[in-house]
Design an enzyme around this catalytic site. Structure first.
Site, mmCIF file in Angstrom:
data_model
loop_
_atom_site.group_PDB
_atom_site.id
_atom_site.type_symbol
_atom_site.label_atom_id
_atom_site.label_comp_id
_atom_site.label_asym_id
_atom_site.label_seq_id
_atom_site.Cartn_x
_atom_site.Cartn_y
_atom_site.Cartn_z
ATOM 1 N N VAL A 113 0.844 -1.196 0.000
ATOM 2 C CA VAL A 113 0.000 0.000 0.000
ATOM 3 C C VAL A 113 0.881 1.249 0.000
ATOM 4 O O VAL A 113 1.662 1.472 0.932
ATOM 5 C CB VAL A 113 -0.926 0.018 1.232
ATOM 6 C CG1 VAL A 113 -1.871 1.219 1.162
ATOM 7 C CG2 VAL A 113 -1.710 -1.288 1.336
ATOM 8 N N LYS A 114 0.745 2.032 -1.061
ATOM 9 C CA LYS A 114 1.500 3.285 -1.135
ATOM 10 C C LYS A 114 0.732 4.354 -0.375
ATOM 11 O O LYS A 114 -0.470 4.546 -0.600
ATOM 12 C CB LYS A 114 1.608 3.710 -2.593
ATOM 13 C CG LYS A 114 3.006 3.830 -3.099
ATOM 14 C CD LYS A 114 2.961 4.348 -4.514
ATOM 15 C CE LYS A 114 4.341 4.472 -5.067
ATOM 16 N NZ LYS A 114 4.336 5.142 -6.361
ATOM 17 N N VAL A 115 1.429 5.048 0.505
ATOM 18 C CA VAL A 115 0.764 6.054 1.340
ATOM 19 C C VAL A 115 1.556 7.357 1.238
ATOM 20 O O VAL A 115 2.780 7.372 1.447
ATOM 21 C CB VAL A 115 0.721 5.589 2.820
ATOM 22 C CG1 VAL A 115 0.015 6.621 3.687
ATOM 23 C CG2 VAL A 115 0.042 4.226 2.949
#
Ligand code: E4P
Length: 215
Positions: A82-84
């Site tokens: 998950v890119k945050v």
């Protein structure tokens, strides 16, 4: 330094995967929008092509929303990351996702402090945007070197991804600066294969082989 490909184009991923040069993929909303298909379906296809990590960005701006999206992204396949985006809410989400055992890639990192914060929050990867810094005249390679030193000195396990790569020279510089990974566009990866002396050498060997094979 390991290499990821920075694309959402499945043809580019298949080609480089078959060459054995990449071990992961990073996407972002811009890259996904270029392909013009359903983004979650594309993520599913990409995660099927590569065994390694596939980063896909959560677009919510509040921690609850990012965590909700993060759980959905992680459910697409076991290799999803998950890119945050690097914000206060993003840090809260990284902490909660890492407690759930979900891998995260803290994105849009532009300096040492942001990298340190993201790593301390529990990010698996921190992505420093080399090209965007260089575009503004900032010594992005020096920052990458500093981040690696800070991580090593403090036994931080997060891996540094050199992102926003514009040319082959930046790949070399990032490797020398100690980035664990560079995520590289397809165009730059293909340029890395080539050298004029290789091309000339192949032509000469072919020419000479013709002479000898006709004997
Ligand atoms: C990395 O994860 C990003 O998707 C990417 O490298 C951004 O690059 P850009 O600055 O060329 O948009």
């Amino acid at each position: 330094m390991k290499l990821f490909i920075d694309t959402a184009n499945t043809e580019e991923i298949v080609i480089t995967e078959n060459m054995g040069i990449i071990c992961g993929v990073t996407t972002n909303p811009t890259l996904l929008s270029r392909e013009g298909h359903n983004p979650r379906e594309m993520a599913c296809k990409i995660a099927d092509i590569v065994n390694g990590p596939v980063s896909y960005e959560a677009v919510s701006t509040d921690a609850d929303g990012i965590v909700r999206e993060g759980k959905e992204i992680a459910a697409i396949a076991t290799n999803m990351v998950v890119k945050v985006a690097m914000t206060s809410e993003g840090l809260k989400a990284i902490k909660r996702l890492s407690e759930l055992g979900i891998k995260t890639n803290a994105t849009l990192i532009f300096n040492e402090n942001q990298a340190l914060l993201a790593a301390r929050a529990g990010a698996t990867y921190v992505s420093i945007f080399i090209g965007r810094l260089v575009d503004r005249g900032v010594d992005a390679i020096g920052i990458t070197r500093n981040i690696r030193m800070i991580f090593d000195t403090n036994d931080i396990e997060a891996e540094i991804i050199a992102a926003s790569i514009r040319n082959t020279e930046q790949v070399t510089q990032c490797a020398l600066a100690g980035a664990h990974i560079a995520t590289v566009p397809y165009r730059v990866l293909t340029e890395m294969v080539e050298h004029p002396l290789t091309t000339a050498g192949i032509e000469k060997f072919m020419e000479d082989w013709k002479k000898v094979s006709e004997k």
